[in-house]
Design a protein around this motif. Sequence first.
Motif, PDB file in Angstrom:
ATOM      1  N   LEU A  36      39.455  33.025  45.672  1.00 27.21           N
ATOM      2  CA  LEU A  36      39.316  34.261  46.455  1.00 27.21           C
ATOM      3  C   LEU A  36      40.415  34.364  47.518  1.00 27.21           C
ATOM      4  O   LEU A  36      40.982  35.434  47.736  1.00 27.21           O
ATOM      5  N   GLU A  37      40.726  33.228  48.143  1.00 25.40           N
ATOM      6  CA  GLU A  37      41.824  33.220  49.126  1.00 25.40           C
ATOM      7  C   GLU A  37      43.134  33.622  48.454  1.00 25.40           C
ATOM      8  O   GLU A  37      43.929  34.378  49.011  1.00 25.40           O
ATOM      9  N   SER A  38      43.326  33.104  47.253  1.00 23.09           N
ATOM     10  CA  SER A  38      44.553  33.382  46.520  1.00 23.09           C
ATOM     11  C   SER A  38      44.675  34.873  46.177  1.00 23.09           C
ATOM     12  O   SER A  38      45.747  35.467  46.335  1.00 23.09           O
ATOM     13  N   ILE A  39      43.581  35.479  45.733  1.00 22.58           N
ATOM     14  CA  ILE A  39      43.585  36.920  45.423  1.00 22.58           C
ATOM     15  C   ILE A  39      43.984  37.712  46.669  1.00 22.58           C
ATOM     16  O   ILE A  39      44.825  38.600  46.636  1.00 22.58           O
ATOM     17  N   LYS A  40      43.391  37.305  47.794  1.00 18.45           N
ATOM     18  CA  LYS A  40      43.674  37.986  49.067  1.00 18.45           C
ATOM     19  C   LYS A  40      45.148  37.827  49.473  1.00 18.45           C
ATOM     20  O   LYS A  40      45.809  38.793  49.860  1.00 18.45           O
ATOM     21  N   GLY A  63      38.648  39.671  46.961  1.00 20.67           N
ATOM     22  CA  GLY A  63      38.221  39.383  45.592  1.00 20.67           C
ATOM     23  C   GLY A  63      36.738  39.668  45.427  1.00 20.67           C
ATOM     24  O   GLY A  63      35.970  39.595  46.382  1.00 20.67           O
ATOM     25  N   ARG A  64      36.372  40.021  44.211  1.00 21.11           N
ATOM     26  CA  ARG A  64      34.983  40.391  43.937  1.00 21.11           C
ATOM     27  C   ARG A  64      34.407  39.371  42.955  1.00 21.11           C
ATOM     28  O   ARG A  64      35.045  39.051  41.946  1.00 21.11           O
ATOM     29  N   GLU A 106      50.693  35.739  39.285  1.00 22.67           N
ATOM     30  CA  GLU A 106      50.989  35.204  40.627  1.00 22.67           C
ATOM     31  C   GLU A 106      49.731  34.617  41.264  1.00 22.67           C
ATOM     32  O   GLU A 106      49.787  33.595  41.949  1.00 22.67           O
ATOM     33  N   ILE A 107      48.592  35.269  41.020  1.00 23.15           N
ATOM     34  CA  ILE A 107      47.329  34.778  41.594  1.00 23.15           C
ATOM     35  C   ILE A 107      46.951  33.425  40.979  1.00 23.15           C
ATOM     36  O   ILE A 107      46.531  32.499  41.679  1.00 23.15           O
ATOM     37  N   ILE A 108      47.157  33.286  39.672  1.00 22.01           N
ATOM     38  CA  ILE A 108      46.854  32.000  39.015  1.00 22.01           C
ATOM     39  C   ILE A 108      47.788  30.906  39.544  1.00 22.01           C
ATOM     40  O   ILE A 108      47.350  29.818  39.918  1.00 22.01           O
TER      41      ILE A 108
END
Length: 366
Positions: free
Chosen positions: A286-290, A297-298, A347-349
């Motif tokens: 979730l931190e990464s998505i942000k 993130g949901r 990028e998120i992964i």
Amino acid sequence: MDENYPVELLLNLLKIYSPSGKEKEISNFLFLELRKLGFNTEIDEVGNVKAVIGKGRPRIFLCGHMDTVKGMINPYIRGKVIFGRGAVDAKSSLAALICGAKKFKEICDKGEITLLAVVDEEGYGKGIRHFLSKCNEKYDYAIFGEPSGTYGLTVGYRGRILLKISCKASKAHSSIPQFFDNAIYKAKNIIDELLKIEEKWENIKEEFFWKPSLCVTKIKGGNSHNVIPSKCDMVVDIRIPPNMMKEVKKEVMKIIKKNENVYVKKLSENPPFLESENSILVKLFLESIKEISGREGRLIKKTGTSDVNDFAEKMKIPCVVYGPGNSKLSHTEKENVSIIEYLESIEIIKNTLKKIIDYENKRSIQ
Ligand SMILES: [Zn+2]
């Protein structure tokens, strides 16, 4: 990695038609492609491609499926959107895992990544089951590739039991039905009773994920137009939330056992999957998505079942499921994924993998 590579890779995967059971071509393609990217690759007996890059701890397991449902849709790009069979479920997820892992390895030499591209996820999960039956490895974290949307993260799938129920009676002339049992009527009675518990489940005041459901998906009965049916077989697909497996099994078996000459066979069973919202992997993701997208993130809980169910049950490590694309388009003729969101998911992964390494480093220092 060349900046055009992710879109090229996805288009190459979409060009190869790979319905469940026919994954040979895509499996050979990925074997060579992953080798070119610097992974150590092998293909197992059922056609899964296993590719490893890097070494040491943590050991991170990535898994996506190569097969799709039937019905080729030749890939094409319109505007900034890629269309094609598997564009959502789940070749964009698989390609995002591959590119995310490779890009991560370009900036970090710590940690080992195992990427498993499996066969038959849309079938009976033959690929992941074969892998699990042979696997003695221990991994620390796992990410499965299925569409959650670029800003979503799947943390739950219901469990599943697939039953074949056979109703039997003796054959007799259909002009004297009053004297004999009829296997089709027996099946009808069972369906009526099953629908009663289905209705009770529907009334549970919870989200869909937390309610069981059942569906009679196949039925076949009768011998001839003038013979009282001696046989009627049906398949019942039951989906079950965590903590209700036992209770649901008991309820369904009670209905079946009440009836004479009715037999039941379990065709398959998958445990439910639920990753705790407090899990470190969920937190880092979730931190990464942000960080990458600026969005919150949901967390998503899905009513279906996927390969992660069996994996998480056996491995008992933090697992999440992630991939770009709107899962409502899965299995439809309109499967498509936005190129921008696909690239963002990569990028998120990559960022999540880096955050796992940073977290583990901090932990080993403390
Ligand atoms: Zn899928």
